[in-house]
Motif scaffolding. Sequence first.
Motif, PDB file in Angstrom:
ATOM      1  N   GLY A 224       0.820  -1.215   0.000  1.00 54.78           N
ATOM      2  CA  GLY A 224       0.000   0.000   0.000  1.00 54.78           C
ATOM      3  C   GLY A 224       0.850   1.259   0.000  1.00 54.78           C
ATOM      4  N   VAL A 225       1.889   1.300   0.850  1.00 56.92           N
ATOM      5  CA  VAL A 225       2.684   2.528   0.937  1.00 56.92           C
ATOM      6  C   VAL A 225       3.786   2.575  -0.115  1.00 56.92           C
ATOM      7  N   THR A 226       3.890   1.548  -0.945  1.00 56.80           N
ATOM      8  CA  THR A 226       4.829   1.630  -2.061  1.00 56.80           C
ATOM      9  C   THR A 226       4.101   2.010  -3.348  1.00 56.80           C
ATOM     10  N   PHE A 227       2.964   1.339  -3.593  1.00 59.05           N
ATOM     11  CA  PHE A 227       2.318   1.518  -4.890  1.00 59.05           C
ATOM     12  C   PHE A 227       1.089   2.410  -4.861  1.00 59.05           C
ATOM     13  N   VAL A 228       0.408   2.519  -3.720  1.00 55.26           N
ATOM     14  CA  VAL A 228      -0.827   3.323  -3.695  1.00 55.26           C
ATOM     15  C   VAL A 228      -0.519   4.755  -3.244  1.00 55.26           C
ATOM     16  N   VAL A 229      -0.109   4.929  -1.993  1.00 54.73           N
ATOM     17  CA  VAL A 229       0.374   6.234  -1.527  1.00 54.73           C
ATOM     18  C   VAL A 229       1.867   6.026  -1.284  1.00 54.73           C
ATOM     19  N   PRO A 230       2.703   6.448  -2.226  1.00 53.50           N
ATOM     20  CA  PRO A 230       4.096   5.965  -2.230  1.00 53.50           C
ATOM     21  C   PRO A 230       4.985   6.550  -1.136  1.00 53.50           C
ATOM     22  N   LEU A 231       4.538   6.443   0.112  1.00 51.85           N
ATOM     23  CA  LEU A 231       5.321   6.990   1.216  1.00 51.85           C
ATOM     24  C   LEU A 231       6.643   6.249   1.414  1.00 51.85           C
ATOM     25  N   ALA A 232       6.715   4.994   0.947  1.00 51.47           N
ATOM     26  CA  ALA A 232       7.947   4.225   1.121  1.00 51.47           C
ATOM     27  C   ALA A 232       9.141   4.932   0.481  1.00 51.47           C
ATOM     28  N   PHE A 233       8.845   5.815  -0.515  1.00 46.48           N
ATOM     29  CA  PHE A 233       9.934   6.526  -1.191  1.00 46.48           C
ATOM     30  C   PHE A 233      10.439   7.708  -0.360  1.00 46.48           C
ATOM     31  N   VAL A 234       9.704   8.096   0.695  1.00 50.47           N
ATOM     32  CA  VAL A 234      10.150   9.205   1.539  1.00 50.47           C
ATOM     33  C   VAL A 234      11.494   8.850   2.159  1.00 50.47           C
ATOM     34  N   ASN A 235      11.568   7.672   2.801  1.00 49.28           N
ATOM     35  CA  ASN A 235      12.868   7.305   3.365  1.00 49.28           C
ATOM     36  C   ASN A 235      13.166   5.802   3.352  1.00 49.28           C
ATOM     37  N   TRP A 236      12.138   4.945   3.370  1.00 49.45           N
ATOM     38  CA  TRP A 236      12.443   3.525   3.472  1.00 49.45           C
ATOM     39  C   TRP A 236      13.375   3.035   2.362  1.00 49.45           C
ATOM     40  N   LEU A 237      12.936   3.231   1.091  1.00 49.30           N
ATOM     41  CA  LEU A 237      13.726   2.659   0.002  1.00 49.30           C
ATOM     42  C   LEU A 237      15.124   3.271  -0.080  1.00 49.30           C
ATOM     43  N   TRP A 254      17.735   0.029  -7.779  1.00 51.05           N
ATOM     44  CA  TRP A 254      17.715   1.418  -8.253  1.00 51.05           C
ATOM     45  C   TRP A 254      16.456   2.169  -7.849  1.00 51.05           C
ATOM     46  N   THR A 255      15.438   1.473  -7.359  1.00 50.48           N
ATOM     47  CA  THR A 255      14.235   2.196  -6.913  1.00 50.48           C
ATOM     48  C   THR A 255      14.574   3.166  -5.793  1.00 50.48           C
ATOM     49  N   ALA A 256      15.702   2.930  -5.093  1.00 53.29           N
ATOM     50  CA  ALA A 256      16.131   3.829  -4.028  1.00 53.29           C
ATOM     51  C   ALA A 256      16.336   5.254  -4.535  1.00 53.29           C
ATOM     52  N   PHE A 257      16.634   5.376  -5.836  1.00 50.32           N
ATOM     53  CA  PHE A 257      16.954   6.705  -6.378  1.00 50.32           C
ATOM     54  C   PHE A 257      15.731   7.385  -7.012  1.00 50.32           C
ATOM     55  N   LEU A 258      14.573   6.750  -6.914  1.00 51.83           N
ATOM     56  CA  LEU A 258      13.407   7.272  -7.621  1.00 51.83           C
ATOM     57  C   LEU A 258      12.637   8.355  -6.869  1.00 51.83           C
ATOM     58  N   SER A 259      12.993   8.596  -5.588  1.00 52.38           N
ATOM     59  CA  SER A 259      12.171   9.505  -4.775  1.00 52.38           C
ATOM     60  C   SER A 259      11.851  10.859  -5.430  1.00 52.38           C
ATOM     61  N   PRO A 260      12.862  11.555  -6.038  1.00 53.50           N
ATOM     62  CA  PRO A 260      12.515  12.849  -6.625  1.00 53.50           C
ATOM     63  C   PRO A 260      11.464  12.708  -7.727  1.00 53.50           C
ATOM     64  N   LEU A 261      11.601  11.641  -8.520  1.00 52.67           N
ATOM     65  CA  LEU A 261      10.636  11.417  -9.594  1.00 52.67           C
ATOM     66  C   LEU A 261       9.253  11.144  -9.015  1.00 52.67           C
ATOM     67  N   VAL A 262       9.220  10.331  -7.972  1.00 50.34           N
ATOM     68  CA  VAL A 262       7.936  10.005  -7.332  1.00 50.34           C
ATOM     69  C   VAL A 262       7.282  11.276  -6.793  1.00 50.34           C
ATOM     70  N   ALA A 263       8.104  12.133  -6.162  1.00 54.15           N
ATOM     71  CA  ALA A 263       7.558  13.385  -5.627  1.00 54.15           C
ATOM     72  C   ALA A 263       6.935  14.199  -6.755  1.00 54.15           C
ATOM     73  N   PHE A 264       7.655  14.281  -7.878  1.00 48.89           N
ATOM     74  CA  PHE A 264       7.157  15.057  -9.006  1.00 48.89           C
ATOM     75  C   PHE A 264       5.866  14.451  -9.551  1.00 48.89           C
ATOM     76  N   LEU A 265       5.877  13.120  -9.756  1.00 50.40           N
ATOM     77  CA  LEU A 265       4.703  12.459 -10.307  1.00 50.40           C
ATOM     78  C   LEU A 265       3.486  12.595  -9.397  1.00 50.40           C
ATOM     79  N   LEU A 266       3.760  12.637  -8.092  1.00 52.98           N
ATOM     80  CA  LEU A 266       2.662  12.743  -7.144  1.00 52.98           C
ATOM     81  C   LEU A 266       2.058  14.147  -7.157  1.00 52.98           C
ATOM     82  N   PHE A 267       2.900  15.137  -7.496  1.00 52.39           N
ATOM     83  CA  PHE A 267       2.404  16.505  -7.533  1.00 52.39           C
ATOM     84  C   PHE A 267       1.397  16.728  -8.645  1.00 52.39           C
ATOM     85  N   LEU A 268       1.551  15.981  -9.752  1.00 54.72           N
ATOM     86  CA  LEU A 268       0.643  16.212 -10.884  1.00 54.72           C
ATOM     87  C   LEU A 268      -0.808  15.958 -10.494  1.00 54.72           C
ATOM     88  N   PRO A 269      -1.154  14.727 -10.043  1.00 50.47           N
ATOM     89  CA  PRO A 269      -2.559  14.535  -9.654  1.00 50.47           C
ATOM     90  C   PRO A 269      -2.974  15.430  -8.489  1.00 50.47           C
TER      91      PRO A 269
END
Lengths: 286, 261
Positions: A224-237, A254-269
């Motif tokens: 849930g926190v990886t794929f639905v509300v991607p909070l895992a990218f805040v610090n876990w990964l 390499w998913t460890a490096f995706l946080s900035p992208l996730v933040a950006f993608l989350l801002f759109l919706p």
Amino acid sequence: MRDDRGVRDVRDVVSWRGRAREGLRGYRLIVAMWIRSTMAYRASFLLASFGNAVISLLDFVAIAVMFSHIEALGGFTLPEVALLYGTCSVSLGLADLFLGNTDRIGLRIRDGSLDTMLVRPVPVLAQVAADRFALRRLGRITQGLAVMTWGISVLEVDWTAGKVLLVPVMVVAGAGIFAAVLVAGAAFQFIAGDAAEVQNSFTYGGCTMLQYPPTVFGRDLLRGVTFVVPLAFVNWLPALYVLGRPVPLGLPQWTAFLSPLVAFLLFLPASLAWRAGVRSYRSTGS
Amino acid sequence: MAAGGFRRYATYGTATAAGVFTNTVFGFIVAYTYIALWDERPGLGGYDQAQALTFVWVSQAMLAAASLLGGGFQEEVQERIRTGDIAVDLYRPADLQLWWLAADLGRAAFQLLGRGVVPLLAGALAFPLALPADPARWLLFTVSVVLALTVSFAVRYLLGLAAFWLMDGAGINMMAAVVTIFCSGMLLPLTVFPGGFGELVRLLPWSAMLQVPLDVLLGTHAGAGGAARALGFQAGWALVLLGAGRLVQSAATRKVVIQGG
């Protein structure tokens, strides 16, 4: 005041960048006003900042008390938990400092004071974000930084350039993720009314969860926190990568490096939802 | 007055639903960490794992009612003091402290039902809890909760009155919330706190707000004598703090008269 101001405004409003600039300028002015007003009660401000730092410090004391009884929680040692704790605390602290009062939108919808914001020549989001800007939130950021620094200083990590770089990136991108959640939560309040607490469960609740190692939680929650509300990218990964631990759910390294992208993608919706919310807004008329 | 307090909060439907959601989410997160902790150290703090999980979910259920995270009426009192409206309250024929106590108990009753029952049910469905079957235990627990709410009220009443001296209440409310969260057992059961420090926090009034009612429910105080001691502890703090509130109130009232003259 400059003479060409009116002309400049008209030209600026048509361009997106101009609007962003106006938004930032408005934000800055409102923030400056709130800081001045906070400083009117200086003793209370100092007490509140201190309280803010101590509130968050006490969660960590509770974790330390837990570790006075155990060696490892979910296989993680205290310094490792300190890294998790510090990074998400700073991320949430930053998001909260810059956008934290967006949760007051429900209140403003109810008492009709949002109407005044709609007629001002500053984007509503900038006004809502700067509303009652609370400088005391520096308290949490400072405390989070202190715990994070302590954790890093006692951890035995093989530091590579990638890992060193990843720490600040994770904190800033994490703040971005929380900020997007705050904007989405504020947009949700246009439909749901006074539901500020739902937002809290994703931000404060999310941060409480991210303080602990992912091994503590069930697989469904992790999904849930990886794929639905991607909070895992805040610090876990990212933090698991820094600590050299396996990434959960069989995700690649390499998913460890995706946080900035996730933040950006989350801002759109989130920003689309916000726009839809403002458009659908009907004043209560009060 | 209590019925009024109940109804006033009952009008905030969405806020209550949002609160239920939040309490449930936090309950799950804390429950998982407690499972990890009690797996590592079975019997920690004198609880088995089911009792520790019961602690989590009953705490979540009582959180809003006992205003452990702050909130409640004290901000309103502070606001009325700041604007001077408090003078009107003081001329009312009703006693100011009892007036607010009734209103706050009404609020708490609503939040216990509105925000307490659903998270507790969710917790009971998802985790094995150690809820007692004995009705007498539930009766004792109910008395203990009422005493807990009274102690919580008495502390917050003092906070409210502090505004007579400190014009702005935000700082002191925040500090009070810090102490309450830590010393009530909200963050971690007080029985887990080590040594002399643990003994000290268990004697402070905040333990009467959460730790004691939970111990009454879980039956960790053996026998009738244990339960009586637990309730007596709470009642003692309630009386002391309500008395202190009364003293501060009369001191503050004299201050108002001086300012008015």
